[in-house]
Design a protein around this motif. Structure first.
Motif, PDB file in Angstrom:
ATOM      1  N   VAL A 195       0.838  -1.194   0.000  1.00  0.00           N
ATOM      2  CA  VAL A 195       0.000   0.000   0.000  1.00  0.00           C
ATOM      3  C   VAL A 195       0.876   1.248   0.000  1.00  0.00           C
ATOM      4  O   VAL A 195       0.679   2.183  -0.787  1.00  0.00           O
ATOM      5  N   ASP A 196       1.860   1.254   0.877  1.00  0.00           N
ATOM      6  CA  ASP A 196       2.746   2.409   1.022  1.00  0.00           C
ATOM      7  C   ASP A 196       3.469   2.745  -0.278  1.00  0.00           C
ATOM      8  O   ASP A 196       3.655   3.916  -0.617  1.00  0.00           O
ATOM      9  N   HIS A 197       3.864   1.732  -1.025  1.00  0.00           N
ATOM     10  CA  HIS A 197       4.685   1.937  -2.221  1.00  0.00           C
ATOM     11  C   HIS A 197       3.910   1.668  -3.510  1.00  0.00           C
ATOM     12  O   HIS A 197       4.516   1.386  -4.542  1.00  0.00           O
ATOM     13  N   SER A 198       2.589   1.775  -3.465  1.00  0.00           N
ATOM     14  CA  SER A 198       1.801   1.466  -4.658  1.00  0.00           C
ATOM     15  C   SER A 198       2.169   2.373  -5.826  1.00  0.00           C
ATOM     16  O   SER A 198       2.230   1.917  -6.981  1.00  0.00           O
TER      17      SER A 198
ATOM     18  N   ASP B 153       5.077   3.710  -6.415  1.00  0.00           N
ATOM     19  CA  ASP B 153       6.375   3.245  -6.916  1.00  0.00           C
ATOM     20  C   ASP B 153       6.217   2.001  -7.779  1.00  0.00           C
ATOM     21  O   ASP B 153       6.909   1.838  -8.798  1.00  0.00           O
ATOM     22  N   LEU B 154       5.312   1.118  -7.384  1.00  0.00           N
ATOM     23  CA  LEU B 154       5.094  -0.106  -8.141  1.00  0.00           C
ATOM     24  C   LEU B 154       4.463   0.187  -9.497  1.00  0.00           C
ATOM     25  O   LEU B 154       4.812  -0.441 -10.496  1.00  0.00           O
ATOM     26  N   VAL B 155       3.555   1.155  -9.531  1.00  0.00           N
ATOM     27  CA  VAL B 155       2.962   1.569 -10.809  1.00  0.00           C
ATOM     28  C   VAL B 155       4.036   2.111 -11.733  1.00  0.00           C
ATOM     29  O   VAL B 155       4.098   1.780 -12.923  1.00  0.00           O
ATOM     30  N   GLY B 156       4.930   2.941 -11.194  1.00  0.00           N
ATOM     31  CA  GLY B 156       6.005   3.493 -11.999  1.00  0.00           C
ATOM     32  C   GLY B 156       6.948   2.425 -12.508  1.00  0.00           C
ATOM     33  O   GLY B 156       7.353   2.441 -13.682  1.00  0.00           O
ATOM     34  N   ALA B 157       7.302   1.473 -11.638  1.00  0.00           N
ATOM     35  CA  ALA B 157       8.207   0.394 -12.053  1.00  0.00           C
ATOM     36  C   ALA B 157       7.578  -0.479 -13.124  1.00  0.00           C
ATOM     37  O   ALA B 157       8.279  -0.984 -14.019  1.00  0.00           O
ATOM     38  N   ALA B 158       6.269  -0.663 -13.055  1.00  0.00           N
ATOM     39  CA  ALA B 158       5.576  -1.492 -14.035  1.00  0.00           C
ATOM     40  C   ALA B 158       5.463  -0.811 -15.391  1.00  0.00           C
ATOM     41  O   ALA B 158       5.072  -1.447 -16.374  1.00  0.00           O
TER      42      ALA B 158
ATOM     43  N   VAL C 134      -4.892   2.410 -11.422  1.00  0.00           N
ATOM     44  CA  VAL C 134      -5.437   1.936 -10.153  1.00  0.00           C
ATOM     45  C   VAL C 134      -4.654   0.697  -9.714  1.00  0.00           C
ATOM     46  O   VAL C 134      -4.240  -0.113 -10.539  1.00  0.00           O
ATOM     47  N   VAL C 135      -4.450   0.561  -8.400  1.00  0.00           N
ATOM     48  CA  VAL C 135      -3.762  -0.603  -7.849  1.00  0.00           C
ATOM     49  C   VAL C 135      -4.727  -1.362  -6.949  1.00  0.00           C
ATOM     50  O   VAL C 135      -5.392  -0.759  -6.090  1.00  0.00           O
TER      51      VAL C 135
END
Length: 285
Positions: free
Chosen positions: A184-187, A189-194, A201-202
């Protein structure tokens, strides 16, 4: 003669019915009938030689009733460092058929990321595209999950309307959901990495946590979940935004002590999140 002819017809009809019944059973049960291929074996042998590849399973089969167009499935376990080489080999293979890929990536921080790609469709030139299409940058997303989710087993997928869905693959029922709060905290960042749009939306799914994070909600949602867990003894939280209040799908479901329920509802209603006004249902512990 007439009686003999009727007997022959009856036997033929019974035989046809038996064949139809067997074919129906195979179809319903999705029975696989092996169709080995030397070229598929050669692909397996090529991948086994790659650095970081730990194990490979494969199957090539046809199904009733057509017994045509074989399906090729390859499952590979690889470490994070070996993932780029594996994907390059998959993209450059000369194997003529599409391949369904299941790739399990083990990272240095003991995260396990499960990647799935269905066979890609032919491109505009009529050629089969070889590269596994996950819908996101697999190499960078795995690297980011290694950083923010050590020790977790995660399956990322792209669902409807480009939602990045992270499913926690938990072999045993966990105690609470705090181990998933880094997602949740890094959602963002995960969108950007993907490699997805910043407004993607995550969705995070597990046995005890189900949340849909609208763009840039991660800070507020993290604060809400932390408050509910630490101060209100919430052990399970599910907020489903996939339906409407009328059909009973779109709601928040929570496991928490009875004496905390009034305070929990006040906290959610004042959160400012997109789920703040959803119907709230408390589940008995």
């Amino acid at each position: 003669m007439k009686r003999l002819w009727l007997s022959v017809v009856a036997v033929a009809l019974i035989g046809s019915a038996c064949v139809a019944f067997v074919l129906f059973g195979w179809t319903v049960n999705e029975s696989h009938f092996d169709r080995p291929s030397q070229e598929f074996d050669e692909l397996e042998a090529e991948l086994e030689k790659l650095p970081g590849v730990d194990s490979i399973e494969k199957e090539r089969w046809v199904e009733a009733p057509t017994f045509s167009e074989p399906t090729s499935w390859m499952s590979v376990t690889v470490d994070e460092a070996g993932l780029p080489g594996l994907l390059h080999a998959a993209c450059s293979t000369g194997y003529p058929d599409g391949v369904t890929w299941s790739i399990n990536v083990r990272t240095p921080a003991a995260a396990e990321v499960s990647l799935y790609a269905a066979p890609t469709a032919p491109d505009s030139d009529g050629r089969n595209t070889r590269c596994p299409d996950f819908g996101f940058d697999a190499v960078q997303l795995v690297h980011q999950l290694d950083r923010v989710a050590p020790g977790l087993a995660i399956q990322p997928t792209i669902w409807e309307e480009g939602t990045l869905t992270l499913v926690a693959l938990e072999q045993q029922m966990p105690a609470g959901f705090t181990h998933l709060l880094p997602l949740v905290d890094h959602s963002d960042d995960l969108v950007g990495a993907a490699g997805l749009d910043t407004n993607a939306v995550v969705e995070i799914n597990s046995a005890n946590l189900g949340v849909v994070l609208e763009p840039h909600e991660s800070v507020a949602y993290l604060a809400l979940l932390t408050e509910l867990n630490e101060n209100r003894s919430v052990s399970t939280y599910w907020a489903d935004g996939g339906g409407t209040p009328e059909d009973g799908i779109e709601k928040i479901q929570i496991v928490a002590p009875v004496q905390q329920r009034a305070a929990i509802e006040d906290i959610i209603r004042s959160s400012g999140l997109h789920i703040a006004d959803l119907p709230l249902r408390f589940i008995e512990q």
